[in-house]
Write a protein that holds these residues in place. Structure first.
Motif, PDB file in Angstrom:
ATOM      1  N   ALA A 155       8.780 -17.911 -28.289  1.00  0.00           N
ATOM      2  CA  ALA A 155      10.236 -17.995 -28.174  1.00  0.00           C
ATOM      3  C   ALA A 155      10.921 -17.192 -29.270  1.00  0.00           C
ATOM      4  O   ALA A 155      11.984 -16.591 -29.041  1.00  0.00           O
ATOM      5  N   VAL A 156      10.313 -17.165 -30.457  1.00  0.00           N
ATOM      6  CA  VAL A 156      10.919 -16.427 -31.561  1.00  0.00           C
ATOM      7  C   VAL A 156      10.995 -14.935 -31.233  1.00  0.00           C
ATOM      8  O   VAL A 156      11.951 -14.248 -31.625  1.00  0.00           O
ATOM      9  N   PHE A 157      10.008 -14.440 -30.470  1.00  0.00           N
ATOM     10  CA  PHE A 157      10.064 -13.028 -30.086  1.00  0.00           C
ATOM     11  C   PHE A 157      11.153 -12.794 -29.046  1.00  0.00           C
ATOM     12  O   PHE A 157      11.865 -11.786 -29.110  1.00  0.00           O
ATOM     13  N   ARG A 158      11.298 -13.695 -28.100  1.00  0.00           N
ATOM     14  CA  ARG A 158      12.350 -13.528 -27.084  1.00  0.00           C
ATOM     15  C   ARG A 158      13.733 -13.480 -27.741  1.00  0.00           C
ATOM     16  O   ARG A 158      14.600 -12.697 -27.342  1.00  0.00           O
ATOM     17  N   ALA A 159      13.923 -14.311 -28.769  1.00  0.00           N
ATOM     18  CA  ALA A 159      15.203 -14.312 -29.488  1.00  0.00           C
ATOM     19  C   ALA A 159      15.404 -12.986 -30.227  1.00  0.00           C
ATOM     20  O   ALA A 159      16.513 -12.426 -30.235  1.00  0.00           O
ATOM     21  N   TRP A 160      14.346 -12.474 -30.830  1.00  0.00           N
ATOM     22  CA  TRP A 160      14.410 -11.200 -31.565  1.00  0.00           C
ATOM     23  C   TRP A 160      14.732 -10.052 -30.606  1.00  0.00           C
ATOM     24  O   TRP A 160      15.564  -9.188 -30.904  1.00  0.00           O
ATOM     25  N   LYS A 161      14.111 -10.058 -29.448  1.00  0.00           N
ATOM     26  CA  LYS A 161      14.356  -9.014 -28.450  1.00  0.00           C
ATOM     27  C   LYS A 161      15.821  -9.025 -28.003  1.00  0.00           C
ATOM     28  O   LYS A 161      16.458  -7.969 -27.907  1.00  0.00           O
ATOM     29  N   ALA A 162      16.372 -10.202 -27.778  1.00  0.00           N
ATOM     30  CA  ALA A 162      17.775 -10.311 -27.364  1.00  0.00           C
ATOM     31  C   ALA A 162      18.710  -9.836 -28.474  1.00  0.00           C
ATOM     32  O   ALA A 162      19.702  -9.145 -28.219  1.00  0.00           O
ATOM     33  N   PHE A 163      18.374 -10.181 -29.711  1.00  0.00           N
ATOM     34  CA  PHE A 163      19.197  -9.751 -30.841  1.00  0.00           C
ATOM     35  C   PHE A 163      19.211  -8.227 -30.949  1.00  0.00           C
ATOM     36  O   PHE A 163      20.272  -7.607 -31.100  1.00  0.00           O
ATOM     37  N   ALA A 164      18.028  -7.609 -30.868  1.00  0.00           N
ATOM     38  CA  ALA A 164      17.940  -6.149 -31.001  1.00  0.00           C
ATOM     39  C   ALA A 164      18.713  -5.442 -29.895  1.00  0.00           C
ATOM     40  O   ALA A 164      19.295  -4.373 -30.117  1.00  0.00           O
TER      41      ALA A 164
END
Length: 299
Positions: A155-164
């Motif tokens: 989930a932490v990666f999905r959040a990072w992808k959305a932020f970028a």
């Protein structure tokens, strides 16, 4: 493709980064920068950075390895560091990054390589080593993997992808600091911002999270699966050197140790630090590299 080039003056006087600049055109008009430090006839050690860093990340490790008699090469991926930066996010793809890095590797005609890779340096480097396996003698991976899109992402990666993709604010140095346990100095923070004089220079950094394969039919998935077929037969040394504080890649070291024959019996190690273990444990990481090189000489 509109190409941006960071003014060299922005890199003047960076702390602990005295290295001479080297450049190679990886396609017409597109220049890749790389550090080439140590004896020219030394065994090459290629250090690949990831997102959103550049070769500055390895500044404490490069001299240690070079002073032991090895030729250290640390390229800045296209879109990062002193390398040229295509201006649009759509200019970047996994396959284009592979093409640019392959051109660099082949033009320098490197062989007997020790690969050191982390983050996107692993997504590119592991595939590069698989596709050009005769050029590589060993692989050392820190906080990285070669995803195929067949496993769920944290989930932490999905959040990072959305932020970028969507955040109007993309503070590169703050992102590096969030992945580092020790406090970076103001000079170090400035060094991580140096490649990006304005927001338009950050297209490559914004693009990377969206290029990670997250589904089996991703454009890069088939090529990565093929690379895994080669890595599952890899019997040359394969060493994992992960940190104890990275929520994104945690467990990836054990996964690779199980799947890659060359990992059997190797001195895998867990170092103290966050995602950017080159910042938190640079001397210890460099020692892993030197011990691996010395082990081969003693064998």
């Amino acid at each position: 493709m509109r190409i941006l080039r960071t003014d060299e003056a922005r890199f003047a006087g960076l702390p602990d980064y005295p290295f001479q600049a080297n450049y190679l055109d990886v396609e017409p008009g597109l220049r890749m920068h790389f550090v080439d430090h140590g004896p020219a006839n030394g065994t090459p050690v290629v250090m690949l950075h990831g997102e959103p860093s550049w070769s500055y990340l390895y500044r404490h490790m490069i001299p240690m390895v070079a002073e032991a008699g090895y030729r250290v090469l640390a390229p800045d991926l296209i879109g990062f560091g002193k390398s040229d930066k295509p201006a649009n996010v759509t200019d970047y793809s996994y396959s284009r990054h592979m093409s640019w890095l392959t051109r660099w590797l082949e033009d320098l005609n490197l062989t007997n390589i020790t690969l050191v890779c982390q983050n996107w340096g692993s997504l590119l480097g592991l595939r590069l080593a698989a596709e050009h396996h005769r050029r590589f003698n060993r692989i050392i991976v820190g906080n990285g993997m070669l995803p195929t899109g067949d496993s769920p992402v944290p989930a932490v990666f999905r959040a990072w992808k959305a932020f970028a993709s969507h955040s109007p604010w993309f503070p590169v140095a703050r992102i590096i600091q969030l992945g580092t346990e020790r406090a970076l100095s103001p000079g170090e923070m400035a060094a991580y911002e140096a490649p990006f004089p304005s927001a338009e220079f950050k297209a490559g950094a914004r693009a990377f999270p969206g290029l990670v394969p997250v589904s089996p039919d991703d454009p890069a998935s088939a090529a990565n699966r093929e690379a895994w077929r080669i890595l599952e037969k890899w019997r040359k040394p394969f060493i994992t050197c992960f940190s104890n504080g990275d929520p994104i890649t945690r467990g990836g070291d054990r996964h690779m140790q199980r799947r890659i024959p060359g990992a059997l019996g190797q001195p895998h190690i867990t170092l103290r630090g966050g995602h950017f273990l080159q910042e938190d444990s640079p001397r210890e990481f460099a020692r892993v590299i030197l011990d691996a090189l010395k082990a081969e000489m003693a064998a």
